[in-house]
Motif scaffolding. Structure first.
Motif, PDB file in Angstrom:
ATOM      1  N   GLY A 105      16.775  56.438  45.074  1.00 20.31           N
ATOM      2  CA  GLY A 105      17.599  55.254  45.296  1.00 20.31           C
ATOM      3  C   GLY A 105      18.525  55.063  44.118  1.00 20.31           C
ATOM      4  N   ILE A 106      19.510  54.180  44.295  1.00 16.09           N
ATOM      5  CA  ILE A 106      20.463  53.924  43.217  1.00 16.09           C
ATOM      6  C   ILE A 106      20.547  52.435  42.946  1.00 16.09           C
ATOM      7  CG2 ILE A 106      22.233  54.300  45.016  1.00 16.09           C
ATOM      8  CD1 ILE A 106      24.312  53.803  43.016  1.00 16.09           C
ATOM      9  N   VAL A 107      20.718  52.073  41.675  1.00 11.65           N
ATOM     10  CA  VAL A 107      20.943  50.682  41.281  1.00 11.65           C
ATOM     11  C   VAL A 107      22.265  50.614  40.526  1.00 11.65           C
ATOM     12  CG1 VAL A 107      20.017  48.669  40.079  1.00 11.65           C
ATOM     13  CG2 VAL A 107      18.440  50.374  41.026  1.00 11.65           C
ATOM     14  N   SER A 108      23.133  49.674  40.933  1.00  8.31           N
ATOM     15  CA  SER A 108      24.418  49.512  40.263  1.00  8.31           C
ATOM     16  C   SER A 108      24.763  48.038  40.113  1.00  8.31           C
ATOM     17  CB  SER A 108      25.527  50.206  41.072  1.00  8.31           C
ATOM     18  OG  SER A 108      26.803  49.912  40.514  1.00  8.31           O
ATOM     19  N   ALA A 109      25.322  47.685  38.981  1.00 11.45           N
ATOM     20  CA  ALA A 109      25.835  46.323  38.771  1.00 11.45           C
ATOM     21  C   ALA A 109      27.357  46.321  38.883  1.00 11.45           C
ATOM     22  CB  ALA A 109      25.402  45.792  37.408  1.00 11.45           C
ATOM     23  N   GLY A 110      27.916  47.399  39.435  1.00 15.49           N
ATOM     24  CA  GLY A 110      29.368  47.537  39.537  1.00 15.49           C
ATOM     25  C   GLY A 110      29.952  46.786  40.727  1.00 15.49           C
ATOM     26  N   ASN A 111      31.222  47.003  40.921  1.00 14.90           N
ATOM     27  CA  ASN A 111      32.053  46.450  41.992  1.00 14.90           C
ATOM     28  C   ASN A 111      31.388  46.524  43.383  1.00 14.90           C
ATOM     29  OD1 ASN A 111      34.114  46.437  43.998  1.00 14.90           O
ATOM     30  ND2 ASN A 111      35.636  47.022  42.459  1.00 14.90           N
ATOM     31  N   THR A 112      31.123  45.365  43.985  1.00 13.35           N
ATOM     32  CA  THR A 112      30.389  45.311  45.257  1.00 13.35           C
ATOM     33  C   THR A 112      31.107  46.039  46.383  1.00 13.35           C
ATOM     34  OG1 THR A 112      29.593  43.125  44.619  1.00 13.35           O
ATOM     35  CG2 THR A 112      29.240  43.760  46.904  1.00 13.35           C
ATOM     36  N   GLY A 113      32.412  45.785  46.518  1.00 17.05           N
ATOM     37  CA  GLY A 113      33.178  46.404  47.596  1.00 17.05           C
ATOM     38  C   GLY A 113      33.177  47.916  47.471  1.00 17.05           C
ATOM     39  N   ALA A 114      33.333  48.406  46.234  1.00 16.43           N
ATOM     40  CA  ALA A 114      33.346  49.851  46.000  1.00 16.43           C
ATOM     41  C   ALA A 114      31.973  50.456  46.295  1.00 16.43           C
ATOM     42  CB  ALA A 114      33.743  50.136  44.551  1.00 16.43           C
TER      43      ALA A 114
END
Lengths: 356, 356
Positions: A105-114
């Motif tokens: 799985g992946i976790v990101s705090a980046g740009n939601t739309g992207a």
């Protein structure tokens, strides 16, 4: 690269995503490492920035691999641009690692739309699911409920809402540990004739479904935080407004409470004496402890951390990823879709890694 | 029947509407009478029930006239049935009194759907207004904002939302006393591309309008209670969900606060000492002090009190009627519609009584 063992969970982290990246991401991973000894990290981002931070956390370093890229997606980037240019970004490569079976799985705090756009492009949706939805948990008088869609889809038809209910069922089982969570459709009244066509048709589909869904009918806005159902289903426009309204109301109430307690000597004294109780109360609204949303319906586990979170918040998002993966929710969603007749058994394959 | 004088306000009350009718309605009128010496009441309902209660309040009796009817609309009555049978009900006759110029406005705690249906049927809409909307006020960190539509219209197009903004402008001026209230459109983001077509088109109309509206763009759900705008505009589906979400969140937070304060001796002691401050805090969420919605866009002032309210709540709804009438908001709405070019001056007539 380490192979997935019986219990090992391999998480790809978008180290460059979020306002406080990369520091908060790596520190968050360090917090999560202590809590979940079975987790391994794949760190995607600028190795020149990652290496010196990681050097301060040797135990984290020992269970992590760095995957260098110079590219990162900014918060201002439009989703369309992310699709064109984002494949080699830290976010794109981290999602790719899930697709290729290197990460669970992946976790990101980046740009939601992207993140949603690249998630759909690279992982695609689960068999039988038309559109992914953003799911999250909400504090209630009885603990927590789960809610979706929190903003992924502005327009939703009845079929979308039905799929959200199936996904919400699996999500609530995983997150709340309830065997047969109650499911409510968000509406402006509880009578059958209330609301728009999509809601009314979705209610009919859920009532007539053969699935073991515990559909309890319509739930009004005041039912979200008073726990009228374990799972609250709505379109992404309404769901996002409701989610943020809860935030705004909580902000207002805490502001007013502080104001009144500070406005008199007795108020100040009482607050001082009741401080431990008020502190426990405040924890319910600590954004760092209430962080993390899941993009349900993607063929791979994608967790979104709020962009403004610090290390504790990012650790909370990692915790969500772990719970979701341990409960194999994508597998559950697909099997429920088969059981409901919305998907042929022959088409029901998820990412093999999730069965690991 | 008393004639409208320079300052007199004649209110028609649906004495039979609401869970606690007729007692709470009449006691509410008695409370309001003391606050507003210029108000006169037309009491519609069963005189056999009204007379003995009124006998206990001779000063109220002196400024009231009883208009007997045996018929009343129940809370379960559908709007379609109310239209067919409701004209001789206490609610229908009270609305009729506004239409015929005997009263300046009506207050009812009865069935919302019936009140809107009979209001439209008997009073019709203001010139230039396609659909009435339910408007109300909401507590914020800075005081109050006004919001509409709170549930009158499930589907709204851009033109409807534009009209709501014009009505909200007039309502906020009347209720909040702000000369040029800021107006925000409720949406799921602040960028121009966010949301559905109706919201985007309404934003364009408001930006391009020649009217003196202070349109500030999109407001997210968390902006409602944190006072991102003085006027919040949305369709009735989203607005109703947001309104009730605020209620639910407030209920949850107050429940959690009580729980934590009661869970320890220090918590209990602190709460005891800070009691006056906590009491002032609690007043923000007293439903009886936050009661009353207006059906904006009807050609006559119709105020809805929550059905469950007691006498203090009904008095608050009467207070809303008085403020709205004193500020002649229907006149303001129509003149703004003319100024915007959405209405020809020749068509701009409101109920003559409102100019009284």
């Amino acid at each position: 690269m380490e192979k997935a063992g019986e219990n090992l969970i391999r998480l790809a982290l978008d180290v460059m995503g979020g306002d406080k990246a990369p520091e908060a991401v790596l520190r968050g991973a360090e917090i999560a490492r202590k809590q979940f000894p079975d987790v391994r990290f794949l760190l995607f981002g600028d190795s020149r920035k990652i290496t010196p931070i990681l050097a301060r956390f040797p135990e984290l370093e020992a269970i992590s691999t760095i995957h260098h890229t110079d590219e990162a997606i900014s918060d201002e980037e439009k989703a369309s641009m992310a699709i064109r240019k984002g494949r080699n970004s830290s976010m794109g490569l981290a999602i790719r690692a899930v697709k290729d079976g290197h990460a669970d799985g992946i976790v990101s705090a980046g740009n939601t739309g992207a993140l949603m756009a690249l998630g759909k492009l690279i992982l695609q949706t689960l068999p039988g699911i038309d559109r992914p939805a953003i799911g999250g948990d909400m504090p209630t008088t009885k603990g927590y409920c789960v809610m979706l869609d929190l903003g992924g889809n502005v327009h939703c038809d009845a079929e979308n809402l039905f799929e959200f209910a199936v996904m919400g069922h699996a999500f609530a089982r995983a997150l709340l540990g309830i065997e047969r969570p109650s499911i409510g459709l968000l509406n402006i009244g509880t009578e059958e004739t209330k609301g728009n066509e999509a809601v009314q048709q979705a209610a009919a589909m859920l009532r007539e479904s053969d699935m073991p869904l515990n559909f309890i009918g319509y739930v009004e806005g005041n039912g979200i935080n008073t726990h009228a159902a374990d799972v609250i289903i709505s379109d992404g426009f309404t769901g996002n407004i409701a989610l943020k309204t809860v935030e705004g109301t909580a902000t207002m109430i805490v502001t007013l409470l502080k104001h009144h307690l500070k406005s008199s000597l007795w108020g100040k004294l009482g607050a001082l004496i009741a401080r431990p109780a008020l502190k426990k109360f405040a924890e319910h609204f600590d954004p760092e402890l209430n962080n993390g949303a899941i993009f349900l319906g993607l063929n791979g586990v994608v967790i979104k951390s709020h962009g403004g979170m610090g290390e504790r918040g990012f650790a909370t998002a990692i915790k969500l990823a772990v719970r979701v993966l341990r409960n194999r929710i994508n597998e559950q969603i697909v099997s429920e879709m088969v059981r409901s007749g919305h998907l042929l058994a022959a088409d029901a394959s998820t990412r093999p890694e999730e069965h690991a």
